[in-house]
Design a protein around this motif. Structure first.
Motif, PDB file in Angstrom:
ATOM      1  N   TRP A  61       0.765  -1.191   0.079  1.00 14.41           N
ATOM      2  CA  TRP A  61      -0.187   0.114   0.241  1.00 14.41           C
ATOM      3  C   TRP A  61       0.845   1.175  -0.115  1.00 14.41           C
ATOM      4  O   TRP A  61       2.151   1.253   0.299  1.00 14.41           O
ATOM      5  CB  TRP A  61      -0.891   0.020   1.209  1.00 14.41           C
ATOM      6  CG  TRP A  61      -0.374  -0.103   2.515  1.00 14.41           C
ATOM      7  CD1 TRP A  61      -0.059  -1.106   3.275  1.00 14.41           C
ATOM      8  CD2 TRP A  61       0.275   1.119   3.377  1.00 14.41           C
ATOM      9  NE1 TRP A  61       0.462  -1.051   4.451  1.00 14.41           N
ATOM     10  CE2 TRP A  61       0.519   0.673   4.503  1.00 14.41           C
ATOM     11  CE3 TRP A  61       0.562   2.500   3.227  1.00 14.41           C
ATOM     12  CZ2 TRP A  61       1.187   1.310   5.510  1.00 14.41           C
ATOM     13  CZ3 TRP A  61       0.862   3.296   4.048  1.00 14.41           C
ATOM     14  CH2 TRP A  61       1.418   2.580   5.348  1.00 14.41           C
ATOM     15  N   HIS A  98      -3.479   5.371  -0.706  1.00 17.12           N
ATOM     16  CA  HIS A  98      -4.000   4.552  -1.679  1.00 17.12           C
ATOM     17  C   HIS A  98      -3.797   2.982  -0.982  1.00 17.12           C
ATOM     18  O   HIS A  98      -2.678   2.724  -0.710  1.00 17.12           O
ATOM     19  CB  HIS A  98      -3.371   4.361  -2.937  1.00 17.12           C
ATOM     20  CG  HIS A  98      -4.047   3.468  -3.792  1.00 17.12           C
ATOM     21  ND1 HIS A  98      -5.382   3.469  -4.378  1.00 17.12           N
ATOM     22  CD2 HIS A  98      -3.676   2.307  -4.123  1.00 17.12           C
ATOM     23  CE1 HIS A  98      -5.622   2.582  -5.014  1.00 17.12           C
ATOM     24  NE2 HIS A  98      -4.692   1.518  -4.884  1.00 17.12           N
ATOM     25  N   HIS A 112      -7.309  -3.556  -6.872  1.00 18.18           N
ATOM     26  CA  HIS A 112      -5.791  -4.420  -7.200  1.00 18.18           C
ATOM     27  C   HIS A 112      -5.022  -4.129  -6.024  1.00 18.18           C
ATOM     28  O   HIS A 112      -5.130  -3.624  -4.867  1.00 18.18           O
ATOM     29  CB  HIS A 112      -5.267  -3.289  -8.310  1.00 18.18           C
ATOM     30  CG  HIS A 112      -5.196  -1.822  -8.070  1.00 18.18           C
ATOM     31  ND1 HIS A 112      -6.274  -1.026  -7.981  1.00 18.18           N
ATOM     32  CD2 HIS A 112      -4.011  -1.258  -7.587  1.00 18.18           C
ATOM     33  CE1 HIS A 112      -5.771   0.122  -7.742  1.00 18.18           C
ATOM     34  NE2 HIS A 112      -4.549   0.030  -7.519  1.00 18.18           N
ATOM     35  N   SER A 156      -0.985  -3.307  -5.264  1.00 16.20           N
ATOM     36  CA  SER A 156       0.049  -2.719  -5.744  1.00 16.20           C
ATOM     37  C   SER A 156       1.331  -3.186  -4.827  1.00 16.20           C
ATOM     38  O   SER A 156       1.641  -3.473  -3.696  1.00 16.20           O
ATOM     39  CB  SER A 156      -0.033  -1.041  -5.647  1.00 16.20           C
ATOM     40  OG  SER A 156      -0.010  -0.643  -4.636  1.00 16.20           O
ATOM     41  N   SER A 172       5.443  -1.751  -4.155  1.00 19.86           N
ATOM     42  CA  SER A 172       6.440  -0.527  -4.205  1.00 19.86           C
ATOM     43  C   SER A 172       7.635  -1.032  -3.241  1.00 19.86           C
ATOM     44  O   SER A 172       7.430  -1.847  -2.270  1.00 19.86           O
ATOM     45  CB  SER A 172       5.629   0.619  -3.770  1.00 19.86           C
ATOM     46  OG  SER A 172       6.335   1.617  -3.576  1.00 19.86           O
ATOM     47  N   TRP A 175       4.086   3.291  -6.445  1.00 17.99           N
ATOM     48  CA  TRP A 175       4.051   2.006  -6.850  1.00 17.99           C
ATOM     49  C   TRP A 175       4.700   1.498  -8.308  1.00 17.99           C
ATOM     50  O   TRP A 175       4.929   2.585  -9.140  1.00 17.99           O
ATOM     51  CB  TRP A 175       2.592   1.406  -7.275  1.00 17.99           C
ATOM     52  CG  TRP A 175       1.849   2.244  -8.290  1.00 17.99           C
ATOM     53  CD1 TRP A 175       1.196   3.420  -8.212  1.00 17.99           C
ATOM     54  CD2 TRP A 175       1.417   1.894  -9.602  1.00 17.99           C
ATOM     55  NE1 TRP A 175       0.780   3.759  -9.265  1.00 17.99           N
ATOM     56  CE2 TRP A 175       0.782   2.897 -10.242  1.00 17.99           C
ATOM     57  CE3 TRP A 175       1.737   0.608 -10.348  1.00 17.99           C
ATOM     58  CZ2 TRP A 175       0.527   2.581 -11.446  1.00 17.99           C
ATOM     59  CZ3 TRP A 175       1.231   0.299 -11.549  1.00 17.99           C
ATOM     60  CH2 TRP A 175       0.626   1.590 -12.243  1.00 17.99           C
ATOM     61  N   ALA A 198       1.375  -3.391 -10.475  1.00 19.83           N
ATOM     62  CA  ALA A 198      -0.096  -3.985  -9.758  1.00 19.83           C
ATOM     63  C   ALA A 198      -0.623  -4.984 -10.469  1.00 19.83           C
ATOM     64  O   ALA A 198      -0.386  -5.235 -11.707  1.00 19.83           O
ATOM     65  CB  ALA A 198      -0.844  -2.715  -9.653  1.00 19.83           C
ATOM     66  N   GLY A 232      -4.323  -5.500 -11.101  1.00 16.88           N
ATOM     67  CA  GLY A 232      -5.467  -4.791 -11.200  1.00 16.88           C
ATOM     68  C   GLY A 232      -6.549  -5.936 -11.802  1.00 16.88           C
ATOM     69  O   GLY A 232      -6.384  -6.480 -12.219  1.00 16.88           O
ATOM     70  N   ASN A 281       3.719   0.729 -13.701  1.00 14.47           N
ATOM     71  CA  ASN A 281       3.511   2.370 -14.091  1.00 14.47           C
ATOM     72  C   ASN A 281       4.099   3.030 -15.073  1.00 14.47           C
ATOM     73  O   ASN A 281       5.280   2.466 -15.693  1.00 14.47           O
ATOM     74  CB  ASN A 281       4.155   2.934 -12.604  1.00 14.47           C
ATOM     75  CG  ASN A 281       3.937   4.201 -12.366  1.00 14.47           C
ATOM     76  OD1 ASN A 281       3.591   5.016 -13.221  1.00 14.47           O
ATOM     77  ND2 ASN A 281       3.213   4.803 -11.095  1.00 14.47           N
ATOM     78  N   HIS A 300      -0.520   3.200 -18.777  1.00 15.15           N
ATOM     79  CA  HIS A 300       0.449   2.222 -18.008  1.00 15.15           C
ATOM     80  C   HIS A 300       0.462   1.118 -19.002  1.00 15.15           C
ATOM     81  O   HIS A 300       0.128   0.858 -19.922  1.00 15.15           O
ATOM     82  CB  HIS A 300      -0.358   1.861 -16.685  1.00 15.15           C
ATOM     83  CG  HIS A 300      -0.502   2.824 -15.610  1.00 15.15           C
ATOM     84  ND1 HIS A 300       0.494   3.512 -15.261  1.00 15.15           N
ATOM     85  CD2 HIS A 300      -1.758   3.248 -15.267  1.00 15.15           C
ATOM     86  CE1 HIS A 300       0.096   4.319 -14.321  1.00 15.15           C
ATOM     87  NE2 HIS A 300      -1.492   4.462 -14.338  1.00 15.15           N
TER      88      HIS A 300
END
Length: 129
Positions: free
Chosen positions: A38, A42, A50, A52, A54, A62, A65, A67, A81, A103
């Protein structure tokens, strides 16, 4: 639904299940240092469409993801991304741009190779996104 809990925050990843494919993605992400699920701001609520990945919990940090475009609970594509577009354009990986959002989509089997490219590409400046 899949419950995601980390560092005192939890959310439900709607339509996702803990399948072998999702477990493999998580293991690959962790191998490449993408351990944050997270980012500040978000998801905003207790639900997300979704999951993500990171390196930090900083806003908009991020890298990729899982999604709705992946067709959960099946995993048909992984979304990166758009700020990494120059790296993908210079690669020989199979990828496509998302209509509208710009994306990047890759097949799930290319995740480790894409993350290896990004690790190398991140040593150079990346277009902000």
């Amino acid at each position: 639904m899949l419950s995601v809990s980390q560092h005192g925050r939890s959310y439900l990843a709607l339509r996702w299940k803990l399948t072998e494919e999702v477990v493999a993605v998580v293991h690959t992400a962790v191998r490449f240092g993408l351990t944050k699920l997270w980012q500040e701001g978000h998801p905003r609520g207790r639900h997300s469409s979704h999951i993500s990945f990171s390196r930090t919990h900083e806003p908009a940090s991020w890298v990729f993801a899982l999604g709705l475009e992946a067709c959960p609970p099946r995993l048909q594509r992984i979304t990166f991304n758009k700020r990494y577009l120059p790296i993908f354009e210079a690669s020989r990986l199979e990828w496509a741009c998302q209509k509208g959002g710009s994306h990047i989509f890759i097949p799930p089997g290319s995740l480790a190779e894409a993350l290896a490219l990004l690790r190398e590409g991140l040593k150079r400046p990346v277009v902000p996104g």
